[in-house]
Motif scaffolding. Structure first.
Motif, PDB file in Angstrom:
ATOM      1  N   TYR A 127       0.836  -1.202   0.000  1.00  0.00           N
ATOM      2  CA  TYR A 127       0.000   0.000   0.000  1.00  0.00           C
ATOM      3  C   TYR A 127       0.871   1.252   0.000  1.00  0.00           C
ATOM      4  O   TYR A 127       0.581   2.228  -0.696  1.00  0.00           O
ATOM      5  N   ALA A 128       1.934   1.227   0.802  1.00  0.00           N
ATOM      6  CA  ALA A 128       2.834   2.380   0.831  1.00  0.00           C
ATOM      7  C   ALA A 128       3.462   2.594  -0.546  1.00  0.00           C
ATOM      8  O   ALA A 128       3.604   3.722  -1.021  1.00  0.00           O
ATOM      9  N   GLY A 129       3.798   1.496  -1.212  1.00  0.00           N
ATOM     10  CA  GLY A 129       4.369   1.604  -2.558  1.00  0.00           C
ATOM     11  C   GLY A 129       3.375   2.161  -3.558  1.00  0.00           C
ATOM     12  O   GLY A 129       3.726   2.960  -4.433  1.00  0.00           O
ATOM     13  N   LEU A 130       2.126   1.751  -3.428  1.00  0.00           N
ATOM     14  CA  LEU A 130       1.083   2.243  -4.332  1.00  0.00           C
ATOM     15  C   LEU A 130       0.861   3.731  -4.107  1.00  0.00           C
ATOM     16  O   LEU A 130       0.744   4.520  -5.055  1.00  0.00           O
ATOM     17  N   LYS A 131       0.828   4.124  -2.839  1.00  0.00           N
ATOM     18  CA  LYS A 131       0.664   5.535  -2.496  1.00  0.00           C
ATOM     19  C   LYS A 131       1.828   6.349  -3.073  1.00  0.00           C
ATOM     20  O   LYS A 131       1.625   7.430  -3.656  1.00  0.00           O
ATOM     21  N   LEU A 139      -5.344   6.802  -0.505  1.00  0.00           N
ATOM     22  CA  LEU A 139      -4.788   6.837  -1.863  1.00  0.00           C
ATOM     23  C   LEU A 139      -5.266   8.052  -2.642  1.00  0.00           C
ATOM     24  O   LEU A 139      -4.519   8.620  -3.437  1.00  0.00           O
ATOM     25  N   PHE A 140      -6.525   8.452  -2.418  1.00  0.00           N
ATOM     26  CA  PHE A 140      -7.103   9.548  -3.202  1.00  0.00           C
ATOM     27  C   PHE A 140      -6.969  10.901  -2.491  1.00  0.00           C
ATOM     28  O   PHE A 140      -7.173  11.939  -3.106  1.00  0.00           O
ATOM     29  N   ILE A 160      -1.972  -4.196  -6.437  1.00  0.00           N
ATOM     30  CA  ILE A 160      -1.264  -4.873  -5.349  1.00  0.00           C
ATOM     31  C   ILE A 160      -2.159  -5.986  -4.805  1.00  0.00           C
ATOM     32  O   ILE A 160      -3.363  -5.993  -5.036  1.00  0.00           O
ATOM     33  N   GLY A 161      -1.556  -6.925  -4.120  1.00  0.00           N
ATOM     34  CA  GLY A 161      -2.324  -8.009  -3.532  1.00  0.00           C
ATOM     35  C   GLY A 161      -2.482  -9.208  -4.448  1.00  0.00           C
ATOM     36  O   GLY A 161      -3.260 -10.099  -4.188  1.00  0.00           O
ATOM     37  N   LEU A 162      -1.706  -9.222  -5.530  1.00  0.00           N
ATOM     38  CA  LEU A 162      -1.775 -10.353  -6.466  1.00  0.00           C
ATOM     39  C   LEU A 162      -0.771 -11.430  -6.090  1.00  0.00           C
ATOM     40  O   LEU A 162      -0.459 -12.274  -6.903  1.00  0.00           O
TER      41      LEU A 162
END
Lengths: 343, 343, 343, 343
Positions: free
Chosen positions: A133-137, A184-185, A250-252
């Protein structure tokens, strides 16, 4: 600086886990006080931790002068009063979700903290601390993908307890995706719709499962969330962010996977051993420290490769250096391990 | 129990990293003494850590009564003497690889420790603590794959310093795969051959790169290792174990992937939130502890979701519960954040 | 049996592709007639195919006695009349989607075919013939996953032409997911909702993009579809089916990935060379046939490995057989290729 | 142009597969003659193909004036004579591997074809026609990865027949990797070494399995091949090419995966529906042609979506267009299928 003295309120499943975490894996803190509505349970936990006492009243535990900070793992309905007590005593508090169980009391807590002019309350939405999640953010904030547009979420549990009902799907499961969306948004959610398809035959009579939540944010972004708590499979949490210039998921079970122009998909390889094995180093050192602290009693100060392992590696490398020039197989010479009692 | 007092010898890249780790992420230990052949550097590091002193002679550092255990991050040629001093003073020691730089002195260290009848020396082969390697080892030991037969390893670096030569490929890179082999197969390596193909055009003149090491173990298992240190790409470490009843690979950026009868490939999904988010919890708590310890000075005791974030989640869930029965979009009602200064 | 004589109506992008396909890759058929509203274009195409004529009126083309079957790649508004003419002449017809452009004329076509008592009309929803969709359907029908419950679809295009509008997203893109839903669930769709989030900044003014379609089937199954036609990335089509006992996803660039109890994810490895290389064999033979048919003119009847390639393989294997017993490197002996002019 | 008339020599497993392929999936060719050392088997096969005859002598079959080209699927020891007969009659021939069973006769065949000055012989190394191998070759030839340096190959079979011996591992399995190496590197192999580790317990007594082949090419490139034919798992063929500027792997069940600077891994998404669904179109049309050719007898000229499927899609899209403006769920109106007998 001396260790932070924490009071853990509530030592059920989650609270006990936090007690163990603080005691054995967190640097710079210790559990000084524990409390539970089952006094005996708190006594038991306290007995296992040097310098820790059980206090039977949660508000007393918060007020105790030997407590620097509070971790709330108590049931939601007790949060309001406990949080306000923390504010009153100016004690920093980490509160497991929910903040409180209804919107009016939540707002009251917000107001009271704001009046103090100091931030004391943190809420336990721990996904923000997850690497993916931190990486996605970070990917979103880096701007590489352009404006975010849509979020697809999946939240699946293999099973839930018998008392779990359709409202808990919203309050206890969806709540995480609510925070993920806002994280995220970076904007508020303005409307929500919930679709209830024909239930899973395996779901308890009366439980709407799966549910599909459809949310819209202030600027018009779309979020959909599949909530499915009787899959029988595993714990699956997945988030795909779709943006102006690409998407990322993420989460795959394969780390963060990005798709972007001109038509490529993929991830990032760790640039150096620090990223690849940094956690292994942490684990190595923590386990060695633990072994050494236990060592006096056991005569063994090691929890990992031994001197013999170091000798064997040296022996092979020495043969390898010869092999480098000969090009032929080179025998490795080592003494017989049994010839050294204790090795 | 009081914290373990560690002396870190050598505070170069690796040693400094260990100092930071012990100080900020490891529970139950602190750096009590640092030493470096550059005395100034040691002084500098010590100055940044409460209760830490610099000692200029490494053997004095080991012997110091305020030191419970030693971490060696000094150059390989100094290890022998330092290790023997640790043994003499019965100090547990974690020694970065290599144990010593040649096989005779390594053996001498093994013998001396064995004579003491207590295990004091651990060697820093940290891959054994990596989740993927540990998972592969567990898979092997679980017996599901039957007898291991073959190991294929890849060890790639994007680049190496100018002084890196062909022998260092063996001593500094291959050494990890030597330990991985011994760890996974639980037996010694008996012969080694090294193939040197036409070098990478990007490799420095005279550096054999890539190299292919071919090893055989006591029971006849085969190991091959591609060692390639000038790829220009990234840090890639991959291991595939081929066994009687299937194979498994790690380092593919997708976790451990297993192939087994009857013709399937795949991995394991995390069974519960504990496996999936356990580390996120650790990170959350460590960062909260750090924020609170800093808090007195800053008026902010939070490093994560705030009370407002908790309020917002509650508001959305409340609308969600209504939406559950209506099936229609439901507006989320929240006060204007700006109306609460400080929120 | 003699080859099927097909009339292709419409030789634009899609029709021309079908002409090439039938002429060069399909066994047992040939293009006997072509038609286009641009007569010149049809003449041009016909000139390139032995035994093919252009007929300027589409209904005449259908009626032609030298036509056994019809492939419609004409614009949607002309389909109704052309389909009814096919039925009148009892000519089998493969009709690119849509069947017709509105529901009343579509129903009329269905009725008229039903009255004939023979199935003559096939619609060009080609995804049903894709290996991944076919595999997903087989997985559903096999029952391993239990009752299907939810379908998540993603349909992304990198870009669309300037005239593409929001309604075309529904009629031209969503239509495929409509058929996929009906194919996988084997039931009709009973309601549909479309969410229009804030549009992608890259989308043309006035185009709702992305759109989210939310559908419900007769038995209450849920389907959501992200339709996003200005991604700038690539063509991405993905479908995840969530069922009682597990889920499966296709379109992830990794084949069909299944998740099922007890907490595993993965796919299937090809059981034998037939599944793995069956298509390579088809390609090999087709290209060899084509090369031989061209060969008289070129003096080269080969499009693939040559006799020299066969010789070289034999030479290496012969050395390999020696190496099998010696364990040492064995030199491969081959004559100098230049010593055989023409080899 | 009339269809190519092919003689298939040898109609065992592989030959029969080729007969079916040419008859039903290959455009522009037909099987005119079949031959087998079991005359009855050839008669049987011929009886099932319109216009096909069985000829009992293989050399007569080659010479037959109604034969344009020859496909050899006979045992290796008969190849030499049959190939020379093909050359004598100037008949193009596709010869299943091996070219011949020893290096001298192979060379003789090469010389004789070269003397003719026309290329007539193609060898059946079909991997060159596999999409993944072709993609890897294109990647190498495109130069993006720089000079190739190393090739790692894995060739695994779940099981082999009882008569399979260690030499067949080299001659029948390794031979494919030999051709793959020469295809990808465009140069000859100059030496080979074979390592035989402790055999798999499941392997027949006396069979060296797995075997590791280590090859070196003219310019010094390294190739290693794991050959393992008793895995019990599945058919696994994998190739990783390591080059100056990156590496790429095929056979991971996830398409071609590339790693390159600056530290990324991933693949390519299909740029348009042609790449993504091109094969689905081929399959659709072939199956439709087959259905129509069968149709006269069955009253069904369809093998795919029907007119009803087209109607249903139109009905849903029409509701979708309304939903686009309303934002609310819109019911789909369709007639009852049962009201139209035959639909």
């Amino acid at each position: 600086m001396s260790d932070l003295r924490i009071a853990v309120l509530g030592v059920g499943l989650m609270g006990a886990d936090h007690v163990a975490r603080i005691t054995s894996r967190i640097s710079g803190a210790r559990v000084a006080v524990v409390n539970d509505y089952l006094a005996e349970k708190a006594e038991q936990v306290a007995a296992g931790i040097p310098g820790c006492q059980a206090i039977s009243d949660p508000l007393d535990a918060i007020a105790d002068p030997d407590v620097d900070a509070v971790l709330l793992a108590t049931p939601g309905p007790t949060h309001e009063k406990q949080l306000l007590t923390c504010l009153e005593h100016r004690k920093p508090v980490l509160c497991e979700k929910p903040l409180t169980t209804d919107v009016d009391t939540s707002l009251e807590v917000v107001r009271r903290e704001a009046e103090l002019g100091t931030r004391l309350i943190q809420v336990g939405f721990m996904r923000r601390f997850d690497d993916e999640y931190a990486g996605l953010k970070a990917l979103v904030d880096g701007g590489e993908l352009g404006s975010p547009l849509v979020l697809h979420c999946v939240h699946r549990n293999p099973a839930v307890p018998d008392h779990f009902d359709s409202v808990m799907t919203v309050r206890d499961s969806l709540v995480h995706e609510v925070d993920v969306t806002r994280f995220l948004f970076d904007e508020e959610i303005t409307s929500i719709q919930i679709v209830t398809p024909t239930p899973n035959p395996a779901a308890r009579e009366g439980l709407f499962d799966p549910q599909i939540a459809i949310m819209r944010t202030a600027s018009g972004k779309h979020v959909d969330v599949e909530l499915f708590v009787t899959t029988g499979v595993a714990y699956e949490v997945r988030t795909e962010l779709v943006a102006e210039k690409g998407s990322a998921m993420i989460g795959l079970d394969v780390g963060l996977v990005r798709k972007s122009a001109p038509g490529t998909w993929g991830g990032t390889i760790t640039p150096s051993f620090k990223e690849r094995f940094g956690r292994a180093y942490d684990t190595e050192i923590q386990r060695w420290v633990d072994a050494v602290r236990r060592g006096a009693g056991t005569g063994n100060h090691v929890d990992g490769p031994s001197a013999w392992d170091g000798y064997a590696a040296t022996a092979v490398c020495e043969a390898g250096v010869q092999a480098l020039t000969s090009g032929q197989p080179v025998a490795v010479h080592m003494v017989d391990r049994a010839s050294i009692p204790g090795a």
